[in-house]
Design a protein around this motif. Structure first.
Motif, short mmCIF file in Angstrom:
data_model
loop_
_atom_site.label_atom_id
_atom_site.label_comp_id
_atom_site.label_asym_id
_atom_site.label_seq_id
_atom_site.Cartn_x
_atom_site.Cartn_y
_atom_site.Cartn_z
N ARG A 170 0.83 -1.21 0.00
CA ARG A 170 0.00 0.00 0.00
C ARG A 170 0.87 1.27 0.00
N ARG A 171 1.99 1.22 0.70
CA ARG A 171 2.91 2.35 0.70
C ARG A 171 3.40 2.64 -0.71
N ARG A 172 3.57 1.58 -1.51
CA ARG A 172 4.02 1.73 -2.89
C ARG A 172 2.87 2.01 -3.86
N ARG A 173 1.68 2.20 -3.29
CA ARG A 173 0.47 2.47 -4.06
C ARG A 173 0.08 1.29 -4.96
N ILE A 174 0.40 0.09 -4.47
CA ILE A 174 -0.05 -1.14 -5.13
C ILE A 174 -1.44 -1.47 -4.60
N ASN A 175 -2.34 -1.84 -5.48
CA ASN A 175 -3.70 -2.21 -5.10
C ASN A 175 -3.64 -3.54 -4.34
N ALA A 176 -3.88 -3.52 -3.03
CA ALA A 176 -3.72 -4.72 -2.21
C ALA A 176 -4.71 -4.73 -1.06
N THR A 177 -5.09 -5.94 -0.61
CA THR A 177 -6.01 -6.12 0.51
C THR A 177 -5.46 -7.20 1.44
N PHE A 178 -5.44 -6.90 2.73
CA PHE A 178 -5.09 -7.92 3.73
C PHE A 178 -6.29 -8.80 3.97
N ARG A 179 -6.10 -10.11 3.87
CA ARG A 179 -7.17 -11.09 4.06
C ARG A 179 -6.91 -11.88 5.33
N ALA A 180 -7.69 -11.59 6.37
CA ALA A 180 -7.50 -12.22 7.67
C ALA A 180 -8.14 -13.61 7.70
N THR A 181 -7.42 -14.56 8.30
CA THR A 181 -7.93 -15.93 8.40
C THR A 181 -7.98 -16.43 9.83
N GLY A 182 -7.59 -15.61 10.80
CA GLY A 182 -7.60 -16.00 12.20
C GLY A 182 -8.22 -14.91 13.05
N GLN A 183 -8.48 -15.24 14.31
CA GLN A 183 -9.22 -14.32 15.16
C GLN A 183 -8.52 -12.98 15.34
N THR A 184 -7.20 -12.99 15.51
CA THR A 184 -6.50 -11.73 15.74
C THR A 184 -6.54 -10.86 14.49
N GLY A 185 -6.27 -11.47 13.34
CA GLY A 185 -6.33 -10.72 12.09
C GLY A 185 -7.70 -10.13 11.84
N ILE A 186 -8.74 -10.90 12.17
CA ILE A 186 -10.11 -10.40 11.98
C ILE A 186 -10.38 -9.21 12.89
N MET A 187 -9.88 -9.28 14.15
CA MET A 187 -10.07 -8.16 15.06
C MET A 187 -9.34 -6.92 14.56
N ILE A 188 -8.18 -7.10 13.96
CA ILE A 188 -7.41 -5.96 13.44
C ILE A 188 -8.06 -5.39 12.19
N ALA A 189 -8.44 -6.28 11.26
CA ALA A 189 -8.97 -5.83 9.97
C ALA A 189 -10.46 -5.49 10.01
N GLY A 190 -11.18 -6.09 10.98
CA GLY A 190 -12.62 -5.87 11.06
C GLY A 190 -13.43 -6.91 10.34
N GLN A 191 -12.79 -7.71 9.50
CA GLN A 191 -13.49 -8.80 8.83
C GLN A 191 -12.49 -9.84 8.34
N GLY A 192 -13.01 -10.99 7.98
CA GLY A 192 -12.15 -12.07 7.49
C GLY A 192 -12.88 -13.39 7.56
N MET A 193 -12.14 -14.47 7.57
CA MET A 193 -12.71 -15.81 7.60
C MET A 193 -11.96 -16.63 8.65
N PRO A 194 -12.62 -17.04 9.74
CA PRO A 194 -11.95 -17.84 10.76
C PRO A 194 -11.76 -19.28 10.26
#
Length: 342
Positions: A170-194
């Motif tokens: 994202r810093r390099r202005r690349i189109n990218a999305t973080f995809r969370a797959t665990g509880q901590t990642g979901i809490m950080i990102a706000g959504q994902g798949m456990p």
């Protein structure tokens, strides 16, 4: 299809129970490191041997500080909530502080907590709940680009590496999305798949739903889970690899670990080259062009000279970039990732 979505009211109190090691405190560390501005303090019970580096608080102090949500920051083996934690969590709920947990045992199924929450008007937020209607995996090639972090063990930096790589893209202005797959990642990102709460037959389908068709120049940075070499959790890793259909993988490792976390004396850490080979074999089932673009290592237990020597030797052996995502950064991993698409 919809993903698991959570909305947590800050400020947070990190509830660390009586956890005895940092490996099982990864949720607390993840929230403290990646959402530090939302963390007001921590609560630790007798015997707790980890420290999130935030103020220690009682229930009364948390209320005075305006804490709105207590997050269970521990991921014990099996994901069950110890009975010894219930009195403290109940006190928090009776005080009107919401409780959020990513454990397999559900807060909403514990009568003592339900009663306390009703008294205090608090919410009980179970994060590890997959959405309904997940299909089986199809294996269909999808548009867009994907990179998946894989590991030699649990708690070796797969989430940290994915978050750092996403931030760098994202810093390099690349189109990218973080995809969370665990509880901590979901809490950080706000959504994902456990992913580890999904019925086994549907894990690959859940990973496909998490990372759908996208623009050709878009990167999904997918958080890995478990390890293909883990005696208990290899199954979830395999399904996630197949469903993620990665164009690239990044191997994650802890330089200070010699045995599988929680299975000391029975299972030594596998060789990095063996894990890379196994992961590429699995990935190429659904994407024959998948490559390993680098190795990400937690070297926090090494001094600077030892760290540099360790990474240099690892890079000479495997001939791909080797970095510590926190101490050094992931710029070279991002370079290799973007170069991998030609």
């Amino acid at each position: 299809m919809p993903l698991t979505t959570v909305s947590l009211d800050p400020p947070y109190l990190l509830f660390m129970g009586d956890v005895g090691d940092d490996g099982h405190a990864k949720t607390g560390h993840g929230i403290a490191d990646w959402a530090s501005e939302k963390c007001a303090g921590q609560m630790r019970l007798a015997g707790c041997r980890v420290d999130m580096g935030v103020p220690e608080m009682t229930v009364e102090e948390a209320c005075a500080a305006g804490v709105r949500t207590a997050i269970v920051g521990v991921a014990p083996t099996g994901g069950q909530l110890p009975a010894a934690w219930l009195p403290s969590l109940s006190d928090l709920a009776r005080a009107g502080i919401h409780i959020a947990s990513g454990l397999h045992s559900k807060l909403s199924a514990i009568p003592e907590l339900v009663e306390a929450a009703a008294v205090g008007g608090a919410r009980l937020i179970d994060v590890r709940v997959p959405p309904a209607g997940i299909p089986v995996g199809s294996g269909r090639r999808r548009s867009g680009r994907r990179v998946l972090t894989v590991g030699t063990d649990c708690a070796v930096g797969k989430k940290y590496t994915a978050l750092a790589l996403h931030r760098e893209l994202r810093r390099r202005r690349i189109n990218a999305t973080f995809r969370a797959t665990g509880q901590t990642g979901i809490m950080i990102a706000g959504q994902g798949m456990p992913i580890d709460a999904v019925v086994a037959d549907f894990i690959a389908g859940a990973a496909e739903a998490l990372s759908p068709d996208n623009a050709d120049d878009h990167w999904d940075v997918i958080e890995g889970q478990g390890s293909l070499m883990h005696p208990s959790y290899a199954g979830v890793t395999l399904g996630l690899i197949h469903g993620s259909q990665p164009d690239a993988i990044v191997l994650c490792h802890d330089a200070g670990r010699t045995e599988i976390l929680g299975y000391e004396g029975n299972f030594p850490m596998p060789e990095i080259g063996e894990v890379i080979a196994q992961a590429l074999t699995a990935a190429r089932v659904t994407n024959p062009d998948c490559v390993c673009v680098g190795i990400s290592v937690n070297t926090s237990r090494l001094d600077a000279d030892a760290r540099n020597g360790y990474l240099r030797n690892l890079e000479d052996e495997h001939e791909i970039p080797c970095v510590d995502p926190i101490a050094i950064g992931v710029g070279r991993l991002a370079d290799a990732l973007l170069e991998s698409i030609g």
